[in-house]
Design an enzyme around this catalytic site. Sequence first.
Site, PDB file in Angstrom:
ATOM      1  N   HIS A 155       0.814  -1.210   0.038  1.00 14.24           N
ATOM      2  CA  HIS A 155      -0.001  -0.152   0.021  1.00 14.24           C
ATOM      3  C   HIS A 155       0.882   1.211  -0.028  1.00 14.24           C
ATOM      4  O   HIS A 155       2.047   1.186   0.369  1.00 14.24           O
ATOM      5  CB  HIS A 155      -0.945  -0.055   1.151  1.00 14.24           C
ATOM      6  CG  HIS A 155      -0.237   0.042   2.479  1.00 14.24           C
ATOM      7  ND1 HIS A 155       0.215   1.381   3.040  1.00 14.24           N
ATOM      8  CD2 HIS A 155       0.260  -1.050   3.322  1.00 14.24           C
ATOM      9  CE1 HIS A 155       0.804   0.849   4.272  1.00 14.24           C
ATOM     10  NE2 HIS A 155       0.777  -0.503   4.486  1.00 14.24           N
ATOM     11  N   CYS A 192       1.949  -2.856   6.497  1.00 17.27           N
ATOM     12  CA  CYS A 192       2.500  -4.177   6.050  1.00 17.27           C
ATOM     13  C   CYS A 192       3.812  -3.770   4.952  1.00 17.27           C
ATOM     14  O   CYS A 192       4.787  -3.636   5.796  1.00 17.27           O
ATOM     15  CB  CYS A 192       1.516  -4.774   5.312  1.00 17.27           C
ATOM     16  SG  CYS A 192       0.112  -5.274   6.049  1.00 17.27           S
TER      17      CYS A 192
END
EC number: 2.3.2.-
Length: 274
Positions: free
Chosen positions: A194, A210
């Site tokens: 992301h 993440c």
Amino acid sequence: MFTSDPSSLRLSRRGFLNAAALGAASVAVSACATTRPEPVEPPPPAYVEPPLGDYATMYGPISDSGFEVPAIPFQKIDPQFLRQIVPDPTGQKPGTIVVDTTGHHLYLVREGGQAIRYGVGLGRAGFEWAGDAVVQWKQKWPKWTPPDEMVARQPELREYSADNGGMPGGLKNPLGARALYLFQGNVDTLYRLHGSPEWNSIGKSVSSGCVRLINQDIIDLYDRVPSKTPVIVTAEVGQPMVASANRKAIPIDAGVPDGSILLGPIRRDTDELF
């Protein structure tokens, strides 16, 4: 008695000598001739990845879906973490994404032994999960819904809980401008590639998230990645980690939003590959 005409004998003998002379000349001419070899087709040129452009352009401001993404001060980032074309160190087939959690790099493998390399920041989820997956959902300016476990740890996030509808996409959203949602089989790993507005976290280990990329980089990656792109997350390129039951992603959000249209059912042969 049969008799031969001397003149016909002379003619026949003359014809024979002439034919012999022509044959000898023919042999002499053929002996001097050069045989030309068949033309050889040149090998096809090696694939060369088109240049990416200059950093001022790549990391300049972007108007995207009604949002104004600000320029990135790329001069303040270690050059190894800026988007660039490099020799592919992974050995994976073209089109594969490889996340090197030790080097804080993400590689998109290309043809001709090349790869596009992006710098990444890694959170706890980035260190607690390793293995193989596929991109099963992609979203521009995704909504962020912190999982209940995160809300319990950080009560200030309650306004963005699933019960309250989550945080709309935007410049301050933790998932940034784009998110790629990774699945194993038909199961959401809760692991995401992301964007992030925090450009200064790239190349570092951060507290949450993440695998985060600069917003300009995740936009670029999103546009290059088709459905079902294979993703390999490894501790070190060339020395893959082995995923185990004890290595689970720490959720960054509550999963793919209800009603989302995924990229279609994952075929059995894909399950066997990963």
